[in-house]
Motif scaffolding. Structure first.
Motif, PDB file in Angstrom:
ATOM      1  N   LEU A 331       0.825  -1.194  -0.039  1.00  0.00           N
ATOM      2  CA  LEU A 331      -0.110   0.008   0.127  1.00  0.00           C
ATOM      3  C   LEU A 331       0.913   1.110  -0.118  1.00  0.00           C
ATOM      4  CD1 LEU A 331      -3.083   0.686   0.175  1.00  0.00           C
ATOM      5  CD2 LEU A 331      -2.811   1.196   2.477  1.00  0.00           C
ATOM      6  N   GLY A 332       0.736   1.899  -0.871  1.00  0.00           N
ATOM      7  CA  GLY A 332       1.469   3.217  -1.030  1.00  0.00           C
ATOM      8  C   GLY A 332       2.479   3.126  -2.286  1.00  0.00           C
ATOM      9  N   SER A 333       2.727   1.822  -2.651  1.00  0.00           N
ATOM     10  CA  SER A 333       3.802   1.784  -3.786  1.00  0.00           C
ATOM     11  C   SER A 333       2.968   1.115  -4.880  1.00  0.00           C
ATOM     12  CB  SER A 333       4.749   0.758  -3.135  1.00  0.00           C
ATOM     13  OG  SER A 333       4.256  -0.513  -2.823  1.00  0.00           O
ATOM     14  N   ASP A 334       2.940  -0.232  -5.078  1.00  0.00           N
ATOM     15  CA  ASP A 334       2.247  -0.880  -6.016  1.00  0.00           C
ATOM     16  C   ASP A 334       0.923  -0.621  -5.991  1.00  0.00           C
ATOM     17  OD1 ASP A 334       4.697  -1.833  -7.170  1.00  0.00           O
ATOM     18  OD2 ASP A 334       4.638  -3.601  -6.129  1.00  0.00           O
ATOM     19  N   SER A 336      -2.357   1.955  -4.455  1.00  0.00           N
ATOM     20  CA  SER A 336      -3.034   3.143  -4.002  1.00  0.00           C
ATOM     21  C   SER A 336      -4.338   3.097  -3.489  1.00  0.00           C
ATOM     22  CB  SER A 336      -2.515   4.168  -4.530  1.00  0.00           C
ATOM     23  OG  SER A 336      -3.067   4.065  -6.060  1.00  0.00           O
ATOM     24  N   PHE A 337      -4.657   3.633  -2.466  1.00  0.00           N
ATOM     25  CA  PHE A 337      -6.179   3.843  -2.210  1.00  0.00           C
ATOM     26  C   PHE A 337      -6.561   5.069  -2.214  1.00  0.00           C
ATOM     27  CE2 PHE A 337      -9.238   4.032   1.567  1.00  0.00           C
ATOM     28  CZ  PHE A 337     -10.479   3.515   0.844  1.00  0.00           C
ATOM     29  N   ASP A 338      -8.063   5.339  -2.773  1.00  0.00           N
ATOM     30  CA  ASP A 338      -8.639   6.531  -2.689  1.00  0.00           C
ATOM     31  C   ASP A 338      -9.628   6.589  -1.843  1.00  0.00           C
ATOM     32  OD1 ASP A 338      -9.769   8.984  -3.375  1.00  0.00           O
ATOM     33  OD2 ASP A 338      -9.933   8.955  -5.360  1.00  0.00           O
ATOM     34  N   LEU A 344      -9.379   1.225  -5.274  1.00  0.00           N
ATOM     35  CA  LEU A 344      -7.870   0.650  -5.477  1.00  0.00           C
ATOM     36  C   LEU A 344      -7.114   0.826  -6.837  1.00  0.00           C
ATOM     37  CD1 LEU A 344      -7.795  -2.407  -2.898  1.00  0.00           C
ATOM     38  CD2 LEU A 344      -6.719  -0.145  -2.623  1.00  0.00           C
ATOM     39  N   THR A 345      -5.858   1.304  -6.861  1.00  0.00           N
ATOM     40  CA  THR A 345      -5.467   1.289  -8.354  1.00  0.00           C
ATOM     41  C   THR A 345      -4.088   0.416  -7.945  1.00  0.00           C
ATOM     42  OG1 THR A 345      -6.185   3.746  -8.597  1.00  0.00           O
ATOM     43  CG2 THR A 345      -4.130   2.519  -9.802  1.00  0.00           C
TER      44      THR A 345
END
Length: 364
Positions: A331-334, A336-338, A344-345
């Protein structure tokens, strides 16, 4: 394993019938190799469960505790005590729609520093066997994987409470819910007078927040490794039924500064004001699970909540269409959460998933 007593009584009640039937055993089981084997299997099942709750006797529910103290004070035999417990529990099910089938197994063991009492709800299952003349026959065997509720009492601590003449809220009483039959398990918990005095989930969550703060003070390459070591140690202690001792864990994390993590945890706990008044017995005896700080004490051990530990390293969830699980470090690298879109991306998808998504491509 020094088992000193082992006895079982059968208990049965059908939902349509008003009364529960108890078939008591005339004598205790011989404490032999079979007994130790069964006890080892049952304790292993109990220790590895994640659904354990910790507490003490409810001071307003005295029947079970009173009978237990009578036995501990040699006012009745172990056999007599187990019969009374089984019969009185069965009486509570009369004129209800509850049902139960199986056995109540009562066992005690003597350890180096304490004595313990166990009550297991055992179930059976059918199996096939070959007779002496090589014919197939049905047999009934204990179904250890389907063990119901388990009660464990530190009887040494219980006797100490009686001798001191005051109610204790120490975690000397453990209750574990087994598979299914939740109404029966709750009934037995209420019958025994069990109450929670320890919120393992809350304490574990607080501990993990402190771990996160500690890891943030380390270089990036050491941070993830430290968090993994903490979780692995906690999970292993939980599987063995042992508490997490901050002093021991601290030494494993950094042999060059073995007190560093322990002192950090104590500092953060003080900052959170998670302290309680130091009792007279603690001041006199120097209880080794507490660190004295002026007029208060800080707990130096933890009974971890396994679910919280697992969720700390991995995020997971599912619905009817999607199942997701990924390492928290992603989380935060590969990944990401909006939060505004609840989306999630994900980058760097697994190659196997890419092949399913792009079957026409052989290069991916």
């Amino acid at each position: 394993m020094p088992v000193t007593h082992f006895i079982t009584h059968q208990i049965n009640k059908e939902a349509q019938k008003p009364a529960a039937m108890v078939t008591t055993t005339a004598n205790e089981a011989e404490v032999d190799d079979y007994c130790h084997l069964v006890m080892s299997q049952l304790k292993g099942t109990f220790v590895q469960r994640a659904s354990k709750r910790y507490g003490c006797f409810n001071p307003e529910v005295t029947r079970f505790k009173g009978l237990t103290l009578n036995w501990l004070n040699d006012q009745q035999s172990f056999l007599s005590w187990t019969k009374k417990i089984s019969e009185q529990f069965a009486d509570m099910m009369d004129n209800t729609e509850l049902e139960i089938d199986g056995y109540l197994a009562f066992a005690t063991e003597e350890l180096a520093d304490t004595d313990k009492l166990y009550i297991f709800h055992l179930r059976e299952k059918s199996n096939l066997c070959l007779t002496a003349d090589m014919q197939l026959s049905e047999s009934r065997i204990l179904d250890f994987s389907n063990t119901g509720f388990v009660l464990c009492i530190d009887t040494s601590a219980l006797k100490k409470e009686q001798e001191e003449g005051k109610h204790s809220e120490e975690k000397y009483f453990t209750f574990s819910f087994g598979r299914g039959d939740k109404p029966i398990q709750k009934l037995f918990s209420d019958f025994a007078g069990f109450i929670d005095t320890l919120d393992t989930e809350q304490e574990t969550q607080e501990f993990l927040q402190i771990v996160e703060e500690y890891a943030s003070t380390l270089p990036e390459d050491q941070s993830a490794e430290t968090k993994t070591k903490v979780i692995e140690y906690c999970v292993e202690q939980d599987k063995q039924g042992e508490a997490v001792e901050f002093k021991t864990l601290s030494g494993q994390l950094d042999s060059s500064a073995p007190e560093k993590f322990e002192q950090f945890v104590a500092l953060k706990k003080r900052e959170r004001r998670e302290v309680r008044p130091r009792s007279e017995s603690t001041m006199n005896e120097g209880h080794n699970s507490e660190l004295a700080q002026g007029e208060s004490v800080i707990k130096t051990d933890l009974i971890p909540d396994r679910k919280s530990l697992k969720n700390y390293l991995r995020y997971s969830g599912k619905n009817k269409e999607v199942t997701l699980s990924f390492a928290a470090t992603a989380l935060g690298s590969d990944i990401s959460f909006d939060p505004s879109e609840n989306s999630l991306t994900i980058k760097n998808l697994p190659s196997r998933l890419l092949k399913q998504l792009k079957p026409e491509s052989t290069s991916d």
